[in-house]
Design an enzyme around this catalytic site. Sequence first.
Site, PDB file in Angstrom:
ATOM      1  N   TYR A 108       0.856  -1.191   0.000  1.00 23.96           N
ATOM      2  CA  TYR A 108       0.000   0.000   0.000  1.00 23.96           C
ATOM      3  C   TYR A 108       0.895   1.246   0.000  1.00 23.96           C
ATOM      4  O   TYR A 108       1.908   1.292   0.728  1.00 23.96           O
ATOM      5  CB  TYR A 108      -0.909  -0.042   1.241  1.00 23.96           C
ATOM      6  CG  TYR A 108      -1.584   1.265   1.512  1.00 23.96           C
ATOM      7  CD1 TYR A 108      -2.472   1.809   0.586  1.00 23.96           C
ATOM      8  CD2 TYR A 108      -1.320   1.989   2.669  1.00 23.96           C
ATOM      9  CE1 TYR A 108      -3.074   3.025   0.812  1.00 23.96           C
ATOM     10  CE2 TYR A 108      -1.937   3.204   2.916  1.00 23.96           C
ATOM     11  CZ  TYR A 108      -2.805   3.724   1.971  1.00 23.96           C
ATOM     12  OH  TYR A 108      -3.395   4.937   2.199  1.00 23.96           O
ATOM     13  N   ASP A 178       0.564  -7.222   6.797  1.00 20.92           N
ATOM     14  CA  ASP A 178      -0.634  -6.412   6.608  1.00 20.92           C
ATOM     15  C   ASP A 178      -1.658  -7.305   5.909  1.00 20.92           C
ATOM     16  O   ASP A 178      -1.505  -7.626   4.729  1.00 20.92           O
ATOM     17  CB  ASP A 178      -0.309  -5.172   5.759  1.00 20.92           C
ATOM     18  CG  ASP A 178      -1.529  -4.280   5.540  1.00 20.92           C
ATOM     19  OD1 ASP A 178      -2.661  -4.776   5.647  1.00 20.92           O
ATOM     20  OD2 ASP A 178      -1.338  -3.083   5.231  1.00 20.92           O
ATOM     21  N   LYS A 203     -11.191  -0.627   6.699  1.00 22.96           N
ATOM     22  CA  LYS A 203     -11.699  -1.375   5.540  1.00 22.96           C
ATOM     23  C   LYS A 203     -12.718  -2.425   6.010  1.00 22.96           C
ATOM     24  O   LYS A 203     -13.734  -2.074   6.542  1.00 22.96           O
ATOM     25  CB  LYS A 203     -10.526  -2.001   4.787  1.00 22.96           C
ATOM     26  CG  LYS A 203      -9.321  -1.061   4.612  1.00 22.96           C
ATOM     27  CD  LYS A 203      -9.649   0.186   3.821  1.00 22.96           C
ATOM     28  CE  LYS A 203      -8.409   1.079   3.710  1.00 22.96           C
ATOM     29  NZ  LYS A 203      -8.686   2.387   3.141  1.00 22.96           N
TER      30      LYS A 203
HETATM   31  C1  PLP Z   1      -3.561  -2.629   2.557  1.00 27.68           C
HETATM   32  C2  PLP Z   1      -3.692  -1.341   3.321  1.00 27.68           C
HETATM   33  N1  PLP Z   1      -2.977  -1.192   4.459  1.00 27.68           N
HETATM   34  C3  PLP Z   1      -3.048  -0.055   5.181  1.00 27.68           C
HETATM   35  C4  PLP Z   1      -3.821   1.018   4.778  1.00 27.68           C
HETATM   36  C5  PLP Z   1      -3.857   2.277   5.589  1.00 27.68           C
HETATM   37  O1  PLP Z   1      -5.066   2.359   6.264  1.00 27.68           O
HETATM   38  P1  PLP Z   1      -5.698   3.697   6.885  1.00 27.68           P
HETATM   39  O2  PLP Z   1      -6.245   4.488   5.745  1.00 27.68           O
HETATM   40  O3  PLP Z   1      -6.720   3.189   7.842  1.00 27.68           O
HETATM   41  O4  PLP Z   1      -4.584   4.435   7.571  1.00 27.68           O
HETATM   42  C6  PLP Z   1      -4.584   0.897   3.600  1.00 27.68           C
HETATM   43  C7  PLP Z   1      -5.425   2.020   3.150  1.00 27.68           C
HETATM   44  O5  PLP Z   1      -5.965   2.010   2.071  1.00 27.68           O
HETATM   45  C8  PLP Z   1      -4.504  -0.313   2.852  1.00 27.68           C
HETATM   46  O6  PLP Z   1      -5.204  -0.485   1.711  1.00 27.68           O
END
Ligand code: PLP
Length: 386
Positions: A108, A178, A203
């Site tokens: 990400y 993740d 999400k």
């Molecule tokens: C795979 C993944 N990890 C982490 C994040 C970061 O999340 P947040 O927007 O809650 O900080 C995202 C955000 O789109 C994501 O898609």
Amino acid sequence: MRDADAARADGLSTRAVHAGAPSPVPDAPVVQPVFQTTTFYTAAEPAAAVRYTRYGTNPNHEALGVKLAALEGGEAALVVASGNAAMMLALLTLVSAGDGVLAQRELYGGTLRLLLRELPRLGIETTLLPFDGDWAGGMTDRTRAVLTEVPINPTIRVPDLPAITAAAGARGIPVIVDATFATPINLRPLEHGATLVVHSATKYLGGHSDVTAGVIVGRADLVAEAREKLISFGPVLDPHAAWLLDRGVKTLAARMTVHNANGLAIARRLAAHTAIEHVDYPGLEMHADHERARTLLAGFGGMIGIVVRGGDAAAVRMLERLRLMRVAPSLGGVETLVSMPRYTSHAALPRAERHALGIADGYVRLSIGIEDADDLIRDLEAALDG
Ligand SMILES: Cc1ncc(COP(=O)(O)O)c(C=O)c1O
């Protein structure tokens, strides 16, 4: 409260509903109330650690911690203000100045920001490799954390998690996973040798596109260390957001069943459509990681990547014709959202680098919701045929 030990004997749907819930004593509320307070009374001379919302010890945080630890099969969990905050605290729990992080390059974009912009300023070096590269060869004496994302955003490739954790384990190096796209319903990385699991709870865990939150799950001593970082840096989850997240997680297993079924039905239909050049969905036999996904994942999820024939202009025209699916970044909610990674998660990358990550011109990412699959298919086909 139904504690972690009792919850471990339960199935995942039961854990999602009951783990961390208030004890059923007469007159107790069925649903834990929101403790919308920053602080809690103590004795003049406190006998134990004081409760303070910024410490993540508000009862709404603690109930969620029990629920999420039970779902992942971890000893403890910490909820924080966002997925990115969770990733940063997880990294700082494991690495200090002079250490190195080995991570896959397909991550990400916000995680890459942390690794490439922020960690070097703290004297921490990141080495990137392709997710199917030589992980063992990439580890050095400086490597103190290995980082992977399973499945990968937006191509839904599936790294070989057991092989990565085995290579890291042989050198005693902890692995952060993740698993935002998978959720504990489809994958529990701790069962495959991971040390810490990180989620953007924004999400699927929240599931309704109305809460921004993050989670770290793993060994109790490491989660306690992550809490120390939370106390220092302060990205606490507001109690009301924690309450909303708790409510969302209760239906996680039920929602994922529908996301998994809708994702597969729609990916199959898209794969047969002449206006689509390519479909990335690990449930399809043609997906490069289909066999691995079949053994690693309990479901293939609701995320689909497609390449629309005709490139970006054709993809934009398709998005403009959608009537039910909405165009927005983010994912994992009950409503279907679509976006083009070149304008959202991967906007900062030059075209050649996007292509190297498998994001061709005309690439569209679909986060399939829990609407009726037939309605979604009709919407997509009308937009593609129009
Ligand atoms: C795979 C993944 N990890 C982490 C994040 C970061 O999340 P947040 O927007 O809650 O900080 C995202 C955000 O789109 C994501 O898609």
